[in-house]
Design an enzyme around this catalytic site. Structure first.
Site, PDB file in Angstrom:
ATOM      1  N   CYS A 232       0.768  -1.168   0.034  1.00  0.00           N
ATOM      2  CA  CYS A 232       0.042   0.110  -0.058  1.00  0.00           C
ATOM      3  C   CYS A 232       0.744   1.168   0.068  1.00  0.00           C
ATOM      4  O   CYS A 232       1.403   1.491  -0.886  1.00  0.00           O
ATOM      5  CB  CYS A 232      -0.939  -0.074   1.315  1.00  0.00           C
ATOM      6  SG  CYS A 232      -2.552   0.950   1.013  1.00  0.00           S
TER       7      CYS A 232
ATOM      8  N   GLU B 128      -0.436  -8.418   5.053  1.00  0.00           N
ATOM      9  CA  GLU B 128      -0.094  -8.760   6.611  1.00  0.00           C
ATOM     10  C   GLU B 128      -1.143  -8.855   7.598  1.00  0.00           C
ATOM     11  O   GLU B 128      -1.143  -8.993   8.718  1.00  0.00           O
ATOM     12  CB  GLU B 128       1.009  -7.673   7.075  1.00  0.00           C
ATOM     13  CG  GLU B 128       0.494  -6.196   6.992  1.00  0.00           C
ATOM     14  CD  GLU B 128       0.343  -5.446   5.748  1.00  0.00           C
ATOM     15  OE1 GLU B 128       0.167  -6.111   4.613  1.00  0.00           O
ATOM     16  OE2 GLU B 128       0.112  -4.358   5.763  1.00  0.00           O
TER      17      GLU B 128
ATOM     18  N   HIS C  11      -3.144  -5.293   1.687  1.00  0.00           N
ATOM     19  CA  HIS C  11      -2.561  -5.747   2.868  1.00  0.00           C
ATOM     20  C   HIS C  11      -2.296  -7.108   3.151  1.00  0.00           C
ATOM     21  O   HIS C  11      -2.997  -7.727   4.115  1.00  0.00           O
ATOM     22  CB  HIS C  11      -2.912  -4.908   4.082  1.00  0.00           C
ATOM     23  CG  HIS C  11      -2.860  -3.377   3.996  1.00  0.00           C
ATOM     24  ND1 HIS C  11      -1.735  -2.721   4.462  1.00  0.00           N
ATOM     25  CD2 HIS C  11      -3.580  -2.430   3.531  1.00  0.00           C
ATOM     26  CE1 HIS C  11      -1.816  -1.388   4.467  1.00  0.00           C
ATOM     27  NE2 HIS C  11      -3.164  -1.254   3.660  1.00  0.00           N
TER      28      HIS C  11
HETATM   29  N1  GLN Z   1      -3.621   6.319   1.152  1.00  0.00           N
HETATM   30  C1  GLN Z   1      -2.489   6.057   1.901  1.00  0.00           C
HETATM   31  C2  GLN Z   1      -1.272   6.910   1.139  1.00  0.00           C
HETATM   32  O1  GLN Z   1      -1.590   7.596   0.210  1.00  0.00           O
HETATM   33  C3  GLN Z   1      -1.970   4.500   1.716  1.00  0.00           C
HETATM   34  C4  GLN Z   1      -3.246   3.715   2.346  1.00  0.00           C
HETATM   35  C5  GLN Z   1      -2.365   2.449   3.211  1.00  0.00           C
HETATM   36  O2  GLN Z   1      -1.173   2.237   3.250  1.00  0.00           O
HETATM   37  N2  GLN Z   1      -3.184   1.812   3.895  1.00  0.00           N
HETATM   38  O3  GLN Z   1      -0.011   6.687   1.625  1.00  0.00           O
END
Ligand code: GLN
Length: 209
Positions: free
Chosen positions: A88, A188, A186
């Site tokens: 992410c 994890e 994710h």
């Molecule tokens: N929206 C977040 C960002 O821009 C990422 C979201 C996440 O890691 N769950 O960094």
């Protein structure tokens, strides 16, 4: 002597621990029996076999990375071939091009992809689904939280997973470029260690059970 070295050598995987979902990755590494270390400062990079960049907020992590003097040493380590896995926000940090972010956000450029931040939009901004994932048998549970997607990939970047159905069907959500891998979701948080195992074995070359 060689015997002694193989007996005492224990690979250590770093987890970037400036902000975000650090402990979840540490738990997966514990489940896989892999030693790990939090990375907050340049010296924490010493001797790592691989690094994981967790989810969280990429713009906040960008600021903290600069504040802690970690940006250059981490960029250098990645350029030197340190295997890396980003989830992410971690994917956003590793990308070479990021759409819809701040100008001063970090682009480590370890992954030749264009990523769109917060790409799934308001209605579906957090959701769960099962994915087919290249190199893993059977469906992989995937939790998306204000996730990015990959809009385009450079030459040599392998697409490992796409969203199977719904409004975002076809969106690229897992990629690999040599020793660097990233997922929009994710792995994890789902109690499934297969994506981490794939990274550790295939990208980092570690002997993980
Ligand atoms: N929206 C977040 C960002 O821009 C990422 C979201 C996440 O890691 N769950 O960094």
């Amino acid at each position: 002597m060689t015997e002694l070295l193989t007996e005492t050598y224990r690979p250590v995987v770093g987890v970037l621990a400036l902000q975000g979902g650090v402990v979840e990755h540490e738990r997966v590494l514990d489940d896989l029996g892999v030693a790990h270390r939090k990375v907050r400062l340049p010296e924490h990079l010493d001797g790592l076999s691989a690094i994981i960049l967790p989810g969280g907020e990429s713009t906040t992590m960008s600021k903290l990375m600069r504040f802690n003097g970690l940006l250059e040493p981490l960029s250098d380590a990645l350029r030197g071939g340190l295997p890396a896995f980003g989830t992410c926000a971690g994917m956003i940090l590793l990308a070479s091009t990021v759409l819809d972010t701040r100008d001063d956000a970090v682009r480590l450029g370890a992954l030749d992809v264009t990523v769109r931040r917060n790409a799934f939009g308001r209605q579906v901004d957090s959701f769960e689904t099962d994915l087919a994932f290249a190199g893993i048998d059977g469906p992989v549970p995937a939790t998306f939280i204000r996730a990015p997607w990959v809009e385009s990939v450079g030459e040599g970047v392998e697409v490992l997973a796409t969203v199977p159905e719904g409004p975002a069907a076809g969106a690229i959500v897992a990629v690999r470029d040599g020793a660097v891998m990233a997922t929009s979701f994710h792995p994890e948080v789902d109690g499934d260690v297969r994506v981490h195992r794939l990274f550790l074995r295939e990208c980092a070359g570690l002997d993980v059970a």
